[in-house]
Write a protein that holds these residues in place. Sequence first.
Motif, PDB file in Angstrom:
ATOM      1  N   ARG A  82       0.804  -1.232   0.000  1.00  0.00           N
ATOM      2  CA  ARG A  82       0.000   0.000   0.000  1.00  0.00           C
ATOM      3  C   ARG A  82       0.831   1.272   0.000  1.00  0.00           C
ATOM      4  O   ARG A  82       0.331   2.350  -0.309  1.00  0.00           O
ATOM      5  CB  ARG A  82      -0.980   0.007   1.171  1.00  0.00           C
ATOM      6  N   TRP A  83       2.110   1.142   0.351  1.00  0.00           N
ATOM      7  CA  TRP A  83       2.953   2.347   0.398  1.00  0.00           C
ATOM      8  C   TRP A  83       3.699   2.591  -0.908  1.00  0.00           C
ATOM      9  O   TRP A  83       4.425   3.568  -1.047  1.00  0.00           O
ATOM     10  CB  TRP A  83       3.935   2.250   1.569  1.00  0.00           C
ATOM     11  N   VAL A  84       3.545   1.651  -1.853  1.00  0.00           N
ATOM     12  CA  VAL A  84       4.119   1.868  -3.192  1.00  0.00           C
ATOM     13  C   VAL A  84       2.987   2.333  -4.097  1.00  0.00           C
ATOM     14  O   VAL A  84       1.929   1.702  -4.144  1.00  0.00           O
ATOM     15  CB  VAL A  84       4.759   0.573  -3.729  1.00  0.00           C
ATOM     16  N   PHE A  85       3.193   3.429  -4.798  1.00  0.00           N
ATOM     17  CA  PHE A  85       2.129   4.067  -5.601  1.00  0.00           C
ATOM     18  C   PHE A  85       0.913   4.315  -4.705  1.00  0.00           C
ATOM     19  O   PHE A  85      -0.231   3.989  -5.039  1.00  0.00           O
ATOM     20  CB  PHE A  85       1.776   3.219  -6.834  1.00  0.00           C
ATOM     21  N   ALA A  86       1.198   4.920  -3.535  1.00  0.00           N
ATOM     22  CA  ALA A  86       0.169   5.133  -2.507  1.00  0.00           C
ATOM     23  C   ALA A  86      -0.951   6.024  -3.010  1.00  0.00           C
ATOM     24  O   ALA A  86      -2.078   5.956  -2.512  1.00  0.00           O
ATOM     25  CB  ALA A  86       0.814   5.729  -1.261  1.00  0.00           C
ATOM     26  N   GLU A  87      -0.654   6.854  -4.029  1.00  0.00           N
ATOM     27  CA  GLU A  87      -1.708   7.739  -4.557  1.00  0.00           C
ATOM     28  C   GLU A  87      -2.842   6.918  -5.166  1.00  0.00           C
ATOM     29  O   GLU A  87      -3.993   7.358  -5.171  1.00  0.00           O
ATOM     30  CB  GLU A  87      -1.124   8.742  -5.571  1.00  0.00           C
ATOM     31  N   GLN A  88      -2.527   5.733  -5.654  1.00  0.00           N
ATOM     32  CA  GLN A  88      -3.590   4.866  -6.217  1.00  0.00           C
ATOM     33  C   GLN A  88      -4.499   4.365  -5.094  1.00  0.00           C
ATOM     34  O   GLN A  88      -5.715   4.277  -5.259  1.00  0.00           O
ATOM     35  CB  GLN A  88      -2.972   3.670  -6.952  1.00  0.00           C
ATOM     36  N   VAL A  89      -3.898   4.049  -3.961  1.00  0.00           N
ATOM     37  CA  VAL A  89      -4.680   3.556  -2.820  1.00  0.00           C
ATOM     38  C   VAL A  89      -5.541   4.692  -2.274  1.00  0.00           C
ATOM     39  O   VAL A  89      -6.727   4.509  -1.980  1.00  0.00           O
ATOM     40  CB  VAL A  89      -3.742   2.985  -1.736  1.00  0.00           C
ATOM     41  N   GLU A  90      -4.969   5.886  -2.202  1.00  0.00           N
ATOM     42  CA  GLU A  90      -5.748   7.052  -1.757  1.00  0.00           C
ATOM     43  C   GLU A  90      -6.902   7.318  -2.703  1.00  0.00           C
ATOM     44  O   GLU A  90      -7.968   7.779  -2.304  1.00  0.00           O
ATOM     45  CB  GLU A  90      -4.846   8.295  -1.658  1.00  0.00           C
ATOM     46  N   GLY A  91      -6.688   6.995  -3.974  1.00  0.00           N
ATOM     47  CA  GLY A  91      -7.726   7.206  -4.977  1.00  0.00           C
ATOM     48  C   GLY A  91      -8.778   6.108  -5.009  1.00  0.00           C
ATOM     49  O   GLY A  91      -9.679   6.129  -5.849  1.00  0.00           O
ATOM     50  N   GLY A  92      -8.634   5.098  -4.144  1.00  0.00           N
ATOM     51  CA  GLY A  92      -9.683   4.089  -4.045  1.00  0.00           C
ATOM     52  C   GLY A  92      -9.323   2.700  -4.542  1.00  0.00           C
ATOM     53  O   GLY A  92     -10.126   1.780  -4.451  1.00  0.00           O
ATOM     54  N   LEU A  93      -8.096   2.532  -5.107  1.00  0.00           N
ATOM     55  CA  LEU A  93      -7.669   1.203  -5.541  1.00  0.00           C
ATOM     56  C   LEU A  93      -7.001   0.501  -4.360  1.00  0.00           C
ATOM     57  O   LEU A  93      -5.940   0.909  -3.924  1.00  0.00           O
ATOM     58  CB  LEU A  93      -6.662   1.303  -6.692  1.00  0.00           C
ATOM     59  N   GLU A  94      -7.618  -0.552  -3.866  1.00  0.00           N
ATOM     60  CA  GLU A  94      -7.039  -1.274  -2.735  1.00  0.00           C
ATOM     61  C   GLU A  94      -5.794  -2.037  -3.183  1.00  0.00           C
ATOM     62  O   GLU A  94      -5.719  -2.488  -4.330  1.00  0.00           O
ATOM     63  CB  GLU A  94      -8.061  -2.256  -2.166  1.00  0.00           C
ATOM     64  N   PRO A  95      -4.815  -2.215  -2.273  1.00  0.00           N
ATOM     65  CA  PRO A  95      -3.669  -3.064  -2.615  1.00  0.00           C
ATOM     66  C   PRO A  95      -4.151  -4.467  -2.947  1.00  0.00           C
ATOM     67  O   PRO A  95      -5.163  -4.911  -2.412  1.00  0.00           O
ATOM     68  CB  PRO A  95      -2.833  -3.088  -1.322  1.00  0.00           C
ATOM     69  N   TRP A  96      -3.415  -5.168  -3.826  1.00  0.00           N
ATOM     70  CA  TRP A  96      -3.766  -6.546  -4.177  1.00  0.00           C
ATOM     71  C   TRP A  96      -2.510  -7.392  -4.179  1.00  0.00           C
ATOM     72  O   TRP A  96      -1.633  -7.199  -5.025  1.00  0.00           O
ATOM     73  CB  TRP A  96      -4.468  -6.612  -5.540  1.00  0.00           C
ATOM     74  N   GLY A  97      -2.421  -8.291  -3.206  1.00  0.00           N
ATOM     75  CA  GLY A  97      -1.250  -9.176  -3.108  1.00  0.00           C
ATOM     76  C   GLY A  97      -1.606 -10.618  -3.409  1.00  0.00           C
ATOM     77  O   GLY A  97      -0.918 -11.538  -2.986  1.00  0.00           O
ATOM     78  N   GLY A  98      -2.673 -10.805  -4.156  1.00  0.00           N
ATOM     79  CA  GLY A  98      -3.195 -12.159  -4.362  1.00  0.00           C
ATOM     80  C   GLY A  98      -2.706 -12.885  -5.602  1.00  0.00           C
ATOM     81  O   GLY A  98      -3.201 -13.975  -5.911  1.00  0.00           O
ATOM     82  N   VAL A  99      -1.750 -12.280  -6.325  1.00  0.00           N
ATOM     83  CA  VAL A  99      -1.233 -12.980  -7.520  1.00  0.00           C
ATOM     84  C   VAL A  99      -0.306 -14.109  -7.063  1.00  0.00           C
ATOM     85  O   VAL A  99       0.679 -13.869  -6.373  1.00  0.00           O
ATOM     86  CB  VAL A  99      -0.471 -12.018  -8.447  1.00  0.00           C
ATOM     87  N   LYS A 100      -0.629 -15.334  -7.447  1.00  0.00           N
ATOM     88  CA  LYS A 100       0.161 -16.485  -7.003  1.00  0.00           C
ATOM     89  C   LYS A 100       1.325 -16.761  -7.943  1.00  0.00           C
ATOM     90  O   LYS A 100       2.392 -17.170  -7.526  1.00  0.00           O
ATOM     91  CB  LYS A 100      -0.728 -17.729  -6.928  1.00  0.00           C
ATOM     92  N   GLN A 101       1.087 -16.579  -9.252  1.00  0.00           N
ATOM     93  CA  GLN A 101       2.130 -16.878 -10.227  1.00  0.00           C
ATOM     94  C   GLN A 101       2.048 -15.904 -11.394  1.00  0.00           C
ATOM     95  O   GLN A 101       0.959 -15.455 -11.752  1.00  0.00           O
ATOM     96  CB  GLN A 101       1.973 -18.309 -10.779  1.00  0.00           C
ATOM     97  N   VAL A 102       3.215 -15.611 -11.988  1.00  0.00           N
ATOM     98  CA  VAL A 102       3.281 -14.877 -13.251  1.00  0.00           C
ATOM     99  C   VAL A 102       3.795 -15.854 -14.296  1.00  0.00           C
ATOM    100  O   VAL A 102       4.772 -16.570 -14.053  1.00  0.00           O
ATOM    101  CB  VAL A 102       4.218 -13.648 -13.139  1.00  0.00           C
ATOM    102  N   TRP A 103       3.135 -15.887 -15.429  1.00  0.00           N
ATOM    103  CA  TRP A 103       3.505 -16.832 -16.491  1.00  0.00           C
ATOM    104  C   TRP A 103       3.949 -16.059 -17.733  1.00  0.00           C
ATOM    105  O   TRP A 103       3.243 -15.158 -18.209  1.00  0.00           O
ATOM    106  CB  TRP A 103       2.296 -17.698 -16.870  1.00  0.00           C
ATOM    107  N   ALA A 104       5.095 -16.421 -18.287  1.00  0.00           N
ATOM    108  CA  ALA A 104       5.596 -15.778 -19.505  1.00  0.00           C
ATOM    109  C   ALA A 104       5.425 -16.735 -20.686  1.00  0.00           C
ATOM    110  O   ALA A 104       6.093 -17.778 -20.764  1.00  0.00           O
ATOM    111  CB  ALA A 104       7.062 -15.395 -19.340  1.00  0.00           C
TER     112      ALA A 104
END
Length: 253
Positions: free
Chosen positions: A159-181
């Motif tokens: 939430r402290w990275v790009f905090a302006e997005q969180v202030e603007g109403g976008l909640e943090p999201w840490g639910g990505v389990k995997q990134v696939w290339a």
Amino acid sequence: MSDQATDQGPPQLTPLTEDWQRALCIVAHPDDMEFGGAAAVARWTGQGKDVVYCMVTSGEAGIDGMHPKECKTVREAEQVESARIVGVDVVEFLEQPDGILEYGVPLRRAIAAVVRKHRPEIVITNNFRDSWGGESLNQADHIATGKATLDAVRDAGNRWVFAEQVEGGLEPWGGVKQVWAAGSPNGGHGVDITDTFNVGVESLRAHGAYIDGLGWENFDPAEFLEGMSRATGSRMGVTHAAPFEVFKMGWGD
Ligand SMILES: [Zn+2]
């Protein structure tokens, strides 16, 4: 290469997990999904999963004989149609500059916002290694987008990275389990796309203006995709497959 290695061929691929509901595909250009990953997307939407596309650019610098202003409109429309064919109803365009993307904080910021908005469990991007294997060089936008995507997935959870997005109403999201290339030469995983191969071909055909603009004589989307998918399929014991490199997020499992 030893005789033994030749006999064994390339290593077998492990099937990707399908224990998820929401995926977000983040790629540099319209057509990037269709040159490898779209048939896998069709398989997943056919299972009832939700998949969203995010194009970092609109591919406006992709047709030599067409001005970027016109090209942007044409290629966005082709991408929306191409997505529809594989069961994807939402396509976001971040409108970053085609051809000159830079890996860095501004790109991570733009991608983190999309991750926070859609809250996926799986994020899919394009191969961002230096090559596609062998001597075929990767393209700068793909490399910048893939690296920024991997980082933005972690940024999105803080939430402290790009905090302006969180202030603007976008909640943090840490639910990505995997990134696939998709299409990575280092991929150890794969998806059986035998049943959706033809749908994947149709989704590539939807990029008609782009394919015409390439000026590749006698380019046949089916033949092109088949060359890759059959070789990959043989590494999974199926007719057609798509290769992916898996990056596990978080700690442990
Ligand atoms: Zn591309």
